[in-house]
Design a protein around this motif. Structure first.
Motif, short mmCIF file in Angstrom:
data_model
loop_
_atom_site.label_atom_id
_atom_site.label_comp_id
_atom_site.label_asym_id
_atom_site.label_seq_id
_atom_site.Cartn_x
_atom_site.Cartn_y
_atom_site.Cartn_z
N THR A 97 20.91 23.16 42.09
CA THR A 97 20.15 23.32 43.07
C THR A 97 19.75 24.81 43.62
O THR A 97 18.95 25.35 44.48
CB THR A 97 20.39 22.77 44.34
N GLY A 98 20.84 25.81 42.90
CA GLY A 98 20.57 27.21 43.48
C GLY A 98 21.68 27.45 44.23
O GLY A 98 21.86 28.71 44.52
N GLU A 99 22.12 26.51 44.83
CA GLU A 99 23.54 26.82 45.71
C GLU A 99 24.57 27.27 44.99
O GLU A 99 24.65 27.21 43.60
CB GLU A 99 23.95 25.62 46.74
N VAL A 100 25.55 28.05 45.71
CA VAL A 100 26.76 28.58 45.08
C VAL A 100 27.83 28.12 45.70
O VAL A 100 27.98 28.31 47.02
CB VAL A 100 26.62 30.18 44.96
N ILE A 101 28.97 27.83 44.94
CA ILE A 101 30.35 27.40 45.47
C ILE A 101 31.05 28.60 45.06
O ILE A 101 31.18 28.97 43.70
CB ILE A 101 31.01 25.85 45.01
N THR A 102 31.79 29.22 45.95
CA THR A 102 32.62 30.47 45.60
C THR A 102 34.25 30.10 45.93
O THR A 102 34.51 29.30 46.86
CB THR A 102 32.36 31.57 46.66
N VAL A 103 34.81 30.44 44.84
CA VAL A 103 36.46 30.31 45.09
C VAL A 103 37.26 31.55 44.71
O VAL A 103 36.62 32.20 44.19
CB VAL A 103 36.95 29.00 44.10
N ILE A 104 38.34 31.62 45.20
CA ILE A 104 39.43 32.79 44.84
C ILE A 104 40.50 31.65 44.34
O ILE A 104 40.71 30.88 44.87
CB ILE A 104 39.73 33.48 46.16
N THR A 105 40.85 32.35 43.25
CA THR A 105 42.11 31.86 42.34
C THR A 105 43.22 33.05 42.43
O THR A 105 42.82 34.04 42.29
CB THR A 105 41.82 31.40 40.93
N SER A 106 44.29 32.46 42.32
CA SER A 106 45.72 33.26 42.35
C SER A 106 46.48 32.49 41.13
O SER A 106 46.65 31.32 41.17
CB SER A 106 46.47 33.24 43.42
N ASN A 107 46.76 33.25 40.02
CA ASN A 107 47.75 32.75 39.09
C ASN A 107 48.39 33.80 38.29
O ASN A 107 48.01 34.89 38.39
CB ASN A 107 46.77 31.73 38.10
N GLU A 108 49.37 33.35 37.40
CA GLU A 108 50.21 34.49 36.72
C GLU A 108 49.62 34.13 35.18
O GLU A 108 49.43 33.04 34.72
CB GLU A 108 51.71 34.06 37.12
#
Length: 113
Positions: free
Chosen positions: A79-90
């Protein structure tokens, strides 16, 4: 002799660099996708996986060859929308999946633009 020393120096610099784990097919992006779609099963059909953008925000060495990495990931929907996430891992130089991935969905973005 000089060439052996030079090659040794290059190898040392290469092994000291941060792991390259910021592609859309990387561990962090894949686990973020899994977490999002596990929580909203209909989302699988909505995400355009070819348009996923992953940006490495930080990589901190926490032990010998173990780095904590923080990624900003944009999942673009059809649809053009954006889902933004921040990730943290090793991650290590051998393995991006050294640990599990913590996923934080960004629900609001405040910008001066």
């Amino acid at each position: 002799m000089k060439s052996i020393l030079f090659i040794s120096m290059i190898s040392a610099f290469a092994s000291a660099s941060t792991p390259d784990c910021d592609s859309p097919q990387s561990w962090a992006a894949t686990m973020a996708y899994v977490q999002l779609t596990n929580n909203d099963i209909e989302l699988k059909e909505k995400i355009n996986t070819n348009s996923t953008v992953v940006t490495l925000l930080a990589s901190e060495k926490i032990e010998e060859d173990i780095y904590r990495q923080i990624h900003h990931i944009d999942f673009k929907l059809h649809t053009g929308e954006v889902i933004t996430v921040i990730t943290s891992n090793e991650a290590t130089s051998e393995e991006c999946s050294y640990s599990g991935v913590d996923v934080y969905e960004v629900t609001n973005k405040y910008s001066s633009e």
